[in-house]
Design an enzyme around this catalytic site. Structure first.
Site, PDB file in Angstrom:
ATOM      1  N   CYS A  89       0.822  -1.209   0.000  1.00  9.00           N
ATOM      2  CA  CYS A  89       0.000   0.000   0.000  1.00  9.00           C
ATOM      3  C   CYS A  89       0.860   1.265   0.000  1.00  9.00           C
ATOM      4  O   CYS A  89       1.367   1.678   1.048  1.00  9.00           O
ATOM      5  CB  CYS A  89      -0.919  -0.025   1.221  1.00  9.00           C
ATOM      6  SG  CYS A  89      -1.957   1.433   1.365  1.00  9.00           S
ATOM      7  N   CYS A 137      -0.464   4.115   2.106  1.00  5.62           N
ATOM      8  CA  CYS A 137      -0.198   4.010   3.553  1.00  5.62           C
ATOM      9  C   CYS A 137       1.273   4.299   3.870  1.00  5.62           C
ATOM     10  O   CYS A 137       1.576   5.016   4.814  1.00  5.62           O
ATOM     11  CB  CYS A 137      -0.474   2.598   4.081  1.00  5.62           C
ATOM     12  SG  CYS A 137      -1.875   1.757   3.362  1.00  5.62           S
ATOM     13  N   ASP A 138       2.177   3.716   3.102  1.00  3.95           N
ATOM     14  CA  ASP A 138       3.587   3.700   3.509  1.00  3.95           C
ATOM     15  C   ASP A 138       4.511   4.557   2.640  1.00  3.95           C
ATOM     16  O   ASP A 138       5.700   4.673   2.929  1.00  3.95           O
ATOM     17  CB  ASP A 138       4.120   2.245   3.480  1.00  3.95           C
ATOM     18  CG  ASP A 138       3.329   1.342   4.422  1.00  3.95           C
ATOM     19  OD1 ASP A 138       2.845   1.851   5.443  1.00  3.95           O
ATOM     20  OD2 ASP A 138       3.195   0.144   4.128  1.00  3.95           O
TER      21      ASP A 138
END
Ligand code: NDP
Length: 305
Positions: A131, A134-135
């Site tokens: 992701c 997200c990261d």
């Protein structure tokens, strides 16, 4: 007979539980195999509103669980194997238990597809992620690879160029399946390189952090090493709906079909979170749909009475 059973304890299921519990429906959550869902697999969540300094995914989920418990939600650890309609409700099979309920919210989520290599397991969360949203921010000015040739890979590659100009898409084929417009955006972006006909055969590092991958050419089988700091897999998601086949309508990709009020094709069965959403897959949108589903259940049960 229960009033409401919620399948799944990710952020969609827990948000539904908070709302339903406050409406005095005393919901029962069947937690699934991965208690807390996908957010327990992430590190810091920086885009959930209300946490200006970010919050760790597992902590966010523990907080949601406590909040749901505070208003009377009960939990059963297990997986629903079968669901069938009975008079005035539904019967769920959970291991050797049978649970009867008047309504159901399905929030069983979707799981990111992984390559399935042993070394992938070793570097998950240490350079290998599924992701970028997200990261991605942890990879400022770093060398990153995006794996896949669909819309998600295009979007993630484009997104990563906000942080670094060393982005390479690695695709196993010689053409992308992504929509034309998404492909064009990538092909026009000078910060994105493309490696065609390559698959990852091994993730390499010092045991703590990823620092390279082994790439195999799918045409010549030749293997070479490439240095990188991060690898983002964008090779699709698998909705957790296999136990629902034949009971409720799924779409062609096997996601649960729901209307904009979270109603499924079966009256009394509602949907929330990633199990019905292949497009956004964000914590906040999953939570929002959990809230909507719970409000719809409350209305449904009130009208039925
Ligand atoms: P897709 O199924 O569309 O694409 C998956 C990609 O991963 C394919 O290119 C596939 O390769 C590759 N792949 C699959 N398995 C492997 C493997 N084991 N090793 C290497 N590569 C592999 O998934 P997406 O997540 O990209 O998209 C899902 C849906 O969500 C789509 O309908 C998409 O349109 C939608 N979406 C829309 C967005 C938007 O409109 N903004 C953004 C993101 C997704 P191959 O092509 O060779 O099969």
């Amino acid at each position: 007979m229960e009033k409401l059973v919620i399948l799944g304890s990710g952020i969609a299921g827990l948000t539904a539980a908070i709302y339903a519990a406050r409406a005095e429906l005393t919901p029962l959550i069947i937690s699934g195999m991965e208690e807390g869902g996908q957010l327990t697999q992430t590190t810091e969540v920086e885009n959930f509103p209300g946490f200006p300094n970010g919050i760790m995914g597992p902590v966010l989920m523990q907080n949601c669980k406590k909040q749901a418990e505070r208003f009377g939600t009960r939990f059963v650890y297990g997986v629903v194997e079968k669901i069938e309609r009975i008079k005035d409700g539904f019967k769920l099979k959970v291991g050797d238990k049978e649970i009867k309920t008047k309504s159901v919210i399905i929030a069983t989520g979707a799981s990111a597809r992984w390559l399935g290599l042993p070394s992938e397991q070793k570097y998950k969360g240490r350079g290998v992620s599924s992701c970028a949203t997200c990261d991605g921010a942890f990879y400022k000015n770093k060398e990153v690879l995006i794996i896949g040739g669909g819309d998600a890979a295009m979007e993630e590659a484009h997104f990563m160029t906000k942080f670094t100009d060393k982005v390479t898409i690695v695709h196993r084929g010689s053409e992308f399946r992504a929509s034309k417009i998404m492909q064009e955006r990538v092909l026009e972006n000078k910060k994105i390189k493309i490696l065609w006909n390559k698959t990852i055969t091994e993730f390499l590092g010092d045991g703590k952090k990823l620092n390279a991958v082994k790439l195999q050419d799918t045409k010549t089988n030749k293997i070479n090493e490439m240095k990188c700091d991060g690898v983002f897999l964008a090779i699709g998601h698998i909705p957790n709906t296999s136990f629902l086949k034949g009971f409720v309508d799924l779409d062609e990709k096997e996601y649960l079909k729901a209307d904009r009020f979270m109603h499924t094709s079966v009256e009394g069965v509602f949907a929330a979170g990633d199990v019905q959403d292949y497009r956004y897959r964000q914590a906040i949108s999953a939570a929002g749909s959990g809230c909507m589903a719970a409000i719809e259940v409350e209305k449904y049960l009130r009208e039925k009475k």
